[in-house]
Write an enzyme that holds these catalytic residues in place. Structure first.
Site, PDB file in Angstrom:
ATOM      1  N   SER A   1       0.818  -1.215   0.000  1.00 42.12           N
ATOM      2  CA  SER A   1       0.000   0.000   0.000  1.00 42.12           C
ATOM      3  C   SER A   1       0.853   1.269   0.000  1.00 42.12           C
ATOM      4  O   SER A   1       0.436   2.301  -0.525  1.00 42.12           O
ATOM      5  CB  SER A   1      -0.955   0.012   1.204  1.00 42.12           C
ATOM      6  OG  SER A   1      -0.240  -0.141   2.413  1.00 42.12           O
TER       7      SER A   1
ATOM      8  N   HIS B   1       2.045   4.793   4.572  1.00 45.56           N
ATOM      9  CA  HIS B   1       1.224   5.453   3.557  1.00 45.56           C
ATOM     10  C   HIS B   1       1.722   6.871   3.297  1.00 45.56           C
ATOM     11  O   HIS B   1       1.852   7.308   2.146  1.00 45.56           O
ATOM     12  CB  HIS B   1      -0.236   5.493   4.012  1.00 45.56           C
ATOM     13  CG  HIS B   1      -0.879   4.149   4.054  1.00 45.56           C
ATOM     14  ND1 HIS B   1      -2.135   3.929   4.607  1.00 45.56           N
ATOM     15  CD2 HIS B   1      -0.452   2.935   3.622  1.00 45.56           C
ATOM     16  CE1 HIS B   1      -2.438   2.655   4.505  1.00 45.56           C
ATOM     17  NE2 HIS B   1      -1.442   2.031   3.909  1.00 45.56           N
TER      18      HIS B   1
END
Length: 321
Positions: free
Chosen positions: A239, A295
């Site tokens: 991610s 992230h």
């Protein structure tokens, strides 16, 4: 192989936003490029080019609004009135846009993700496969060689950390490979979908070399950010790389406003997910930890890479086709 021919030229100052929307709305085989201080519209079909010229001339002179032009199918052998020829100059079909959706109105805009030949996105497809391979390794307890061991709280300096130990053993690949490991099948599925939606458009337009740079630097930035933020926590997943792609797309669309392979709404959803993770909503509801630092690290790396890439003129490769 079809030869692309120039059918119309515009000055650099001309805003081609309406033309780009028109091309995308009806999926026309047209390409906008910039050459010799002018913007060129290219087409591989001479017949289509001839039919488009009157339409382009009228739009260029301000006589009509491309956003209001609607197209209809011209069937072979059926006479067509002059009015229909103008509205259907691209020989595409309004019916084709509404096929399978009888409730769609003629004036509705079409917003779909573009498709690309699989052979133009080999790295994206490899990453998608690695998402599931990493999940397979994890559920079978075979992923330890890819992870950065969590610190157990014994050292106060980097030289005493688990990462320093890995690097001292020559295990540099651990800086990147945690991105491969996925802890559940939904985790792998969600990230594979992210690569499909965000990765393939960037690789298809920018090339595999650019994409590899994005993936490697995005993985490095996200893994290091997450490790240094929570050194005692085990982490994994691609991610962070996906957020590098989000950051790259956001900057690229500032330099190349006509590029719409990744709708801005998708990037907004991913940015909202960062906020949801920071607020702890997912952890509270589902008991799942989110790699917030990873992230953010990936996002920042994508922003920086895109700024450098666009400053070097790379955004031209993403002109709509």
């Amino acid at each position: 192989m079809s030869q692309w021919i120039s059918i119309y030229s515009f000055p650099l100052s001309k805003d081609l936003g309406a033309l780009a929307r028109f091309i995308q709305r009806y999926q026309l085989p047209l390409r906008i490029t910039e050459e010799k201080n002018q913007q060129l519209l290219l087409c591989p079909d001479a017949g289509l080019a001839e039919m488009l010229k009157p339409l382009l001339q009228r739009w260029d002179s301000g006589e009509l609004d491309l956003d209001q032009v609607q197209m209809q199918r011209i069937e072979d052998g059926v006479p067509v009135s002059e009015a229909t020829q103008v509205s259907a100059a691209a020989t595409d079909s309004q019916a084709g846009d509404t096929e399978g959706n009888p409730n769609k109105k003629n004036g509705d805009a079409v917003s779909v993700l573009p498709s690309f030949p699989l052979d133009t996105t080999p790295i994206s497809l490899l990453l998608i496969a690695l998402c599931f391979f990493g999940w397979f390794l994890q559920v079978n307890n075979l992923s330890s060689g890819l992870m950065i061991y969590p610190d157990q709280g014994g050292g106060d300096t980097f030289s005493e950390s688990s990462l320093a130990w890995h690097l001292g053993q020559g295990q540099w690949w651990r800086l990147f490979t945690p991105a491969i490991v996925h802890f559940s099948l939904p985790h792998a599925l969600f990230n594979a979908l992210g690569i499909w939606i965000l990765g393939r458009p960037i690789e298809a337009r920018g090339g595999s070399f650019l994409f590899i740079v994005l993936v490697l630097l995005g993985a490095l930035a996200s893994n290091l950010a997450q490790y240094f933020w929570q050194p005692g926590v085990k982490f994994g997943g691609i991610s962070g790389v996906i957020y590098a792609l989000v950051g790259f797309a956001l900057v690229l669309q500032r330099f190349q406003p006509l590029w719409r392979d990744i709708p801005i709404e998708i990037s907004i959803v991913f940015l909202a997910w960062i906020l949801v993770g920071i607020l702890g909503i997912v952890t509270l509801l589902f008991g799942v930890a989110i790699s917030n630092a990873g992230h953010i690290g990936g996002l920042l790396s994508g922003l920086i890479i895109a700024l450098v890439y666009c400053a070097l003129g790379g955004a031209r490769r993403f002109a709509p086709t």
